[in-house]
Scaffold this motif. Structure first.
Motif, PDB file in Angstrom:
ATOM      1  N   ASN A   1      36.041  50.265  26.273  1.00 42.93           N
ATOM      2  CA  ASN A   1      36.404  51.188  27.366  1.00 42.93           C
ATOM      3  C   ASN A   1      35.472  52.394  27.460  1.00 42.93           C
ATOM      4  OD1 ASN A   1      37.344  52.321  25.027  1.00 42.93           O
ATOM      5  ND2 ASN A   1      39.313  52.970  25.850  1.00 42.93           N
TER       6      ASN A   1
ATOM      7  N   GLY B   1      31.196  46.257  33.746  1.00 42.52           N
ATOM      8  CA  GLY B   1      32.198  45.518  34.531  1.00 42.52           C
ATOM      9  C   GLY B   1      32.250  44.077  34.066  1.00 42.52           C
TER      10      GLY B   1
ATOM     11  N   ALA C   1      42.021  37.354  35.740  1.00 43.67           N
ATOM     12  CA  ALA C   1      42.592  38.495  35.002  1.00 43.67           C
ATOM     13  C   ALA C   1      43.000  39.645  35.910  1.00 43.67           C
ATOM     14  CB  ALA C   1      41.616  38.973  33.919  1.00 43.67           C
ATOM     15  N   LEU C   2      43.488  39.330  37.093  1.00 42.57           N
ATOM     16  CA  LEU C   2      44.025  40.400  37.938  1.00 42.57           C
ATOM     17  C   LEU C   2      45.387  40.798  37.380  1.00 42.57           C
ATOM     18  CD1 LEU C   2      43.133  39.061  41.490  1.00 42.57           C
ATOM     19  CD2 LEU C   2      41.942  40.782  40.163  1.00 42.57           C
ATOM     20  N   PHE C   3      45.738  42.064  37.535  1.00 42.19           N
ATOM     21  CA  PHE C   3      47.028  42.527  37.017  1.00 42.19           C
ATOM     22  C   PHE C   3      48.122  42.048  37.972  1.00 42.19           C
ATOM     23  CE2 PHE C   3      43.965  46.023  35.756  1.00 42.19           C
ATOM     24  CZ  PHE C   3      43.706  45.451  34.522  1.00 42.19           C
ATOM     25  N   PRO C   4      49.028  41.181  37.502  1.00 44.76           N
ATOM     26  CA  PRO C   4      49.996  40.563  38.417  1.00 44.76           C
ATOM     27  C   PRO C   4      50.949  41.556  39.064  1.00 44.76           C
ATOM     28  CG  PRO C   4      49.997  39.451  36.279  1.00 44.76           C
ATOM     29  CD  PRO C   4      49.193  40.695  36.120  1.00 44.76           C
ATOM     30  N   ASN C   5      51.160  42.703  38.400  1.00 44.64           N
ATOM     31  CA  ASN C   5      52.115  43.682  38.920  1.00 44.64           C
ATOM     32  C   ASN C   5      51.492  44.633  39.932  1.00 44.64           C
ATOM     33  OD1 ASN C   5      50.594  44.596  36.607  1.00 44.64           O
ATOM     34  ND2 ASN C   5      51.784  46.473  36.663  1.00 44.64           N
ATOM     35  N   MET C   6      50.203  44.452  40.230  1.00 48.53           N
ATOM     36  CA  MET C   6      49.538  45.369  41.158  1.00 48.53           C
ATOM     37  C   MET C   6      49.013  44.619  42.379  1.00 48.53           C
ATOM     38  SD  MET C   6      47.287  47.680  38.563  1.00 48.53           S
ATOM     39  CE  MET C   6      47.937  48.098  36.945  1.00 48.53           C
TER      40      MET C   6
ATOM     41  N   PHE D   1      42.264  50.494  39.979  1.00 44.93           N
ATOM     42  CA  PHE D   1      42.749  50.747  38.613  1.00 44.93           C
ATOM     43  C   PHE D   1      41.721  51.510  37.761  1.00 44.93           C
ATOM     44  CE2 PHE D   1      43.210  49.552  34.144  1.00 44.93           C
ATOM     45  CZ  PHE D   1      44.539  49.855  33.903  1.00 44.93           C
ATOM     46  N   GLY D   2      40.507  51.000  37.739  1.00 40.47           N
ATOM     47  CA  GLY D   2      39.470  51.598  36.886  1.00 40.47           C
ATOM     48  C   GLY D   2      39.166  53.036  37.283  1.00 40.47           C
TER      49      GLY D   2
ATOM     50  N   VAL E   1      42.041  55.226  36.110  1.00 39.03           N
ATOM     51  CA  VAL E   1      41.922  55.473  34.667  1.00 39.03           C
ATOM     52  C   VAL E   1      40.916  56.596  34.409  1.00 39.03           C
ATOM     53  CG1 VAL E   1      40.986  54.428  32.560  1.00 39.03           C
ATOM     54  CG2 VAL E   1      42.648  53.172  33.926  1.00 39.03           C
ATOM     55  N   ARG E   2      39.883  56.633  35.240  1.00 38.04           N
ATOM     56  CA  ARG E   2      38.854  57.677  35.094  1.00 38.04           C
ATOM     57  C   ARG E   2      39.276  59.004  35.733  1.00 38.04           C
ATOM     58  NH1 ARG E   2      36.283  53.065  34.498  1.00 38.04           N
ATOM     59  NH2 ARG E   2      34.183  52.983  33.610  1.00 38.04           N
TER      60      ARG E   2
ATOM     61  N   ARG F   1      36.954  44.720  41.821  1.00 38.94           N
ATOM     62  CA  ARG F   1      37.538  45.604  40.811  1.00 38.94           C
ATOM     63  C   ARG F   1      36.484  46.007  39.775  1.00 38.94           C
ATOM     64  NH1 ARG F   1      42.215  43.304  36.950  1.00 38.94           N
ATOM     65  NH2 ARG F   1      40.434  42.112  36.219  1.00 38.94           N
ATOM     66  N   ALA F   2      35.663  45.027  39.378  1.00 40.29           N
ATOM     67  CA  ALA F   2      34.626  45.318  38.387  1.00 40.29           C
ATOM     68  C   ALA F   2      33.544  46.226  38.975  1.00 40.29           C
ATOM     69  CB  ALA F   2      34.019  44.013  37.884  1.00 40.29           C
TER      70      ALA F   2
ATOM     71  N   ILE G   1      33.966  50.559  39.745  1.00 38.51           N
ATOM     72  CA  ILE G   1      33.730  51.644  38.771  1.00 38.51           C
ATOM     73  C   ILE G   1      32.238  51.963  38.599  1.00 38.51           C
ATOM     74  CG2 ILE G   1      35.853  51.218  37.462  1.00 38.51           C
ATOM     75  CD1 ILE G   1      34.074  49.694  35.389  1.00 38.51           C
TER      76      ILE G   1
ATOM     77  N   GLN H   1      40.481  47.064  29.414  1.00 39.16           N
ATOM     78  CA  GLN H   1      39.528  47.794  28.555  1.00 39.16           C
ATOM     79  C   GLN H   1      38.188  47.950  29.264  1.00 39.16           C
ATOM     80  OE1 GLN H   1      39.809  45.322  24.966  1.00 39.16           O
ATOM     81  NE2 GLN H   1      40.162  47.203  23.827  1.00 39.16           N
TER      82      GLN H   1
ATOM     83  N   LEU I   1      37.629  48.188  32.226  1.00 34.04           N
ATOM     84  CA  LEU I   1      37.735  49.155  33.320  1.00 34.04           C
ATOM     85  C   LEU I   1      37.939  50.580  32.791  1.00 34.04           C
ATOM     86  CD1 LEU I   1      39.948  46.937  35.624  1.00 34.04           C
ATOM     87  CD2 LEU I   1      37.602  47.628  36.090  1.00 34.04           C
TER      88      LEU I   1
END
Lengths: 353, 276
Positions: free
Chosen positions: A73, A78, A85-90, A98-99, A102-103, A146-147, A150, B181, B183
């Motif tokens: 991290n 990326g 690997a997408l976040f299923p809840n989003m 997301f990234g 986080v930043r 997504r990658a 960022i 991670q 990200l």
């Protein structure tokens, strides 16, 4: 100094050496593919660049900074996974943002970047959908967005097309390449599919059993393989046992039939046993045009492969495949008939084992 | 195919076994409910009125609920990171942990509570000195509460661990973690924003099972001498006829409500997680 540098990387799991003394320099904006069979160490190497595995020995530098010990991290890399690997809840938009969240980027900046990325992957009408509402190809495009959102220094793609069907695979790989070129981002792409690697890469690293076999452009890898493994793995290949007849003139004896090669065999002695390789498409019928090698043969089998017709011929006691482009007016010989095939001396390869 | 035509395709014997099974569960429940209404024909719900009018009921019921919530929170704090780490980094430890989580099935609650009392009813002193750094936990209320919640955590561990572990199996924890991670996410962000939301249905299942165990538990509460709902119901059952029946039925209703909640929430997650 190159942008991304892997120097003498070794990775061991217990006593097993998975990657052995691997060194590679990647320039900024370059698209490099790691190509090899399962278990050759290509994914492990990629994971070491991502920070998910720690090298047992060696250093990794990115834009001059040593990132060998950095946590994943902290690397600004990326990553795209085979399983998306997408976040299923989003939703799509939340995944892409997301990234940046986080930043702790400002909200306006995040929404602007998300919009930009969604339009880059042409999914404008899907921003509020969940991953399960998208097709595999769309999910992988979201994963790409997504990658990229960022602004990573390197984009790592771990067999991103393997889970997709053939047509989507071809169109998505073109899309990935176009986006990579447009953004000028440095990318490392892992695949076991030679066609994928040949079509998308600036350079290909062919790997086998943890070792780097050859690095080169797709053209070099296909046309000038340096080892038997590379020649075999990339494209189709005929191989046969041969005996050196005249090392200076490049003459070889294959089951009683004389071949001439352009490969350097001067270091060999007369009578040495070697292996010769010829790509199927380098043969043609001698009645069309005669090259240095003109060989009597018997037609053994003919297989229709769509755009290509594969003809199996017997030269002496050795069997070779010959590929010829299909066309509706193709006059194919009969099975069992005697013909002559020809190939240039450059087509006859003598490779290192 | 319509719902009715699908029902018609179910084989005859399947229906029979379904009805036998349903009767097995429903008949005692119906009998309990029916009995609870027979105290006073003039006031059908008299047993319920009496039960709810008893301060002791509310006191013990609320206390057990607080214990249950505390057990759930501490179990989640302990088990989610454990199960997560085992899936991610220590798969070889899974068999050992699974064995440990099965211990409450092997070691009866009575043994557990005697063990707890034996160890925590003496002061903690520094070895080879007279310096006492903690009084026995059984000597003060907060200490007893710590003991009983710890005991409940042990009893609920098989259910909580399995629920969480199964939930983690349904989503690709490793890849999601690596994606987060890459990200830039740290462990706290990964667990709170990626892992927990994707196993919320499993968490709720585990939480509700824990709740059911804690609210009805008698052994630990009796021996540790706390005024919990389990011992209250047990005592009531020894001295009264109709109120225990009413409260048992009430407990069933609560459990059904909880199961309905699971369905509601897991249904929502089913949509979010989709085909994964």
């Amino acid at each position: 100094m190159s942008y991304l540098s892997l120097s003498n990387i070794t990775k061991q799991f217990g006593d097993t050496v998975v990657v052995d003394d691997f060194s590679l320099d990647v320039e900024k904006g370059e698209f490099v593919s790691f190509l090899g069979p399962s278990g050759c160490g290509k994914t492990t190497t990629l994971r070491m660049v991502a920070g998910f595995e720690m090298p047992t020995a060696g250093r990794i530098t990115l834009d001059g900074a040593d990132i060998t010990e950095k946590a994943p991290n902290q690397r600004n890399v990326g990553m795209i996974f085979q399983s998306y690997a997408l976040f299923p809840n989003m939703t799509v938009a939340q995944n892409i943002g997301f990234g940046l969240g986080v930043r702790k980027e400002p909200k306006e900046m995040i929404s602007q970047r998300v919009e930009e990325m969604i339009s880059l992957i042409n999914l404008e009408n899907h921003a509020n959908k969940y991953p399960y509402q998208l097709s595999g190809g769309q999910q992988q495009r979201v994963s790409l967005a997504r990658a990229l959102a960022i602004h990573p220094q390197v984009l790592l793609l771990d067999e991103p097309l393997s889970a997709l069907d053939a047509k989507i695979r071809v169109s998505l790989r073109a899309e990935i390449r176009a986006i990579q070129k447009k953004l000028g981002i440095t990318a490392i792409f892992v695949t076991h599919d030679q066609e994928e690697a040949l079509s998308i890469s600036d350079r290909i690293v062919v790997m086998n059993a943890g070792l780097m076999e050859q690095v080169g452009t797709p053209f070099e890898i296909y046309n000038f393989p340096q080892t038997q493994f590379v020649a075999n793995f990339v494209g189709s290949l005929n191989t046969a046992n041969a005996e050196v007849s005249d090392p200076v003139k490049g003459l070889l004896n294959v089951d009683g039939v004389q071949f001439i090669t352009a490969s350097d065999i001067k270091s060999r002695k007369k009578g040495d046993a070697i292996r010769v390789s010829v790509r199927p498409e380098r043969f043609s019928f001698a009645f069309e045009e005669k090259k240095e090698n003109v060989l009597d043969c018997t037609i053994e089998n003919i297989t229709f492969l769509g755009s290509v017709v594969r003809i199996q011929v017997k030269i002496g006691e050795a069997k070779f495949n010959m590929d010829t482009f299909n066309n509706p007016f193709l006059d194919l010989p009969k099975i069992g008939s005697k013909e002559q095939v020809t190939c240039s001396r450059e087509a006859v390869l003598v490779l290192d084992e | 195919m319509s719902f009715l035509s699908r029902l018609r395709r179910v084989p005859f014997w399947s229906w029979i076994w379904f009805l036998v099974g349903a009767l097995y569960f429903i008949l005692p429940l119906f009998a309990t409910f029916e009995f609870s209404l027979t105290w006073d024909p003039a006031i059908p719900f008299k047993a319920y009125q009496r039960s709810f009018a008893d301060n002791k009921f509310w006191e013990t019921f609320i206390y057990s609920n607080v214990l249950a919530v505390a057990t759930i929170i501490f179990s989640i704090v302990l088990i989610v990171p454990t199960a997560y780490w085992i899936r991610l980094r220590l798969p070889q430890a899974r068999r050992i942990v699974e064995f440990i989580t099965l211990m409450p099935f092997v070691v009866p609650a009575i043994i557990l509570v005697f063990g707890l009392i034996r160890i925590y009813s003496t002061p903690f002193s520094i070895p080879f000195t007279d310096i006492v750094f903690m009084q026995p936990l059984t000597n003060f209320k907060a200490g007893t509460n710590i003991l009983i919640v710890s005991g409940y955590m042990v009893l609920a561990m098989p259910y909580m661990y399995r629920s969480v572990d199964t939930g983690m199996r349904t989503v690709d924890i490793r890849t999601l973690t690596e994606a987060a991670q890459s990200l830039g996410a740290n462990w706290f962000v990964i667990i709170s924003r990626v892992i927990l939301p994707n196993i919320r249905s499993a968490l709720l299942s585990g939480a509700l099972l824990t709740f059911a165990i804690v609210v009805g538990e008698v052994t630990l509460a009796s021996f540790l001498g706390v005024n919990a709902f389990g011992p209250y119901l047990f005592l009531l059952g020894q001295h009264r006829a109709y109120e225990p029946a009413a409260l048992s039925f009430f407990s069933f209703l609560l459990t059904w409500l909880a199961m309905g909640l699971i369905q509601l929430v897991s249904g929502g997650q089913g949509q979010a997680a989709g085909a994964h």
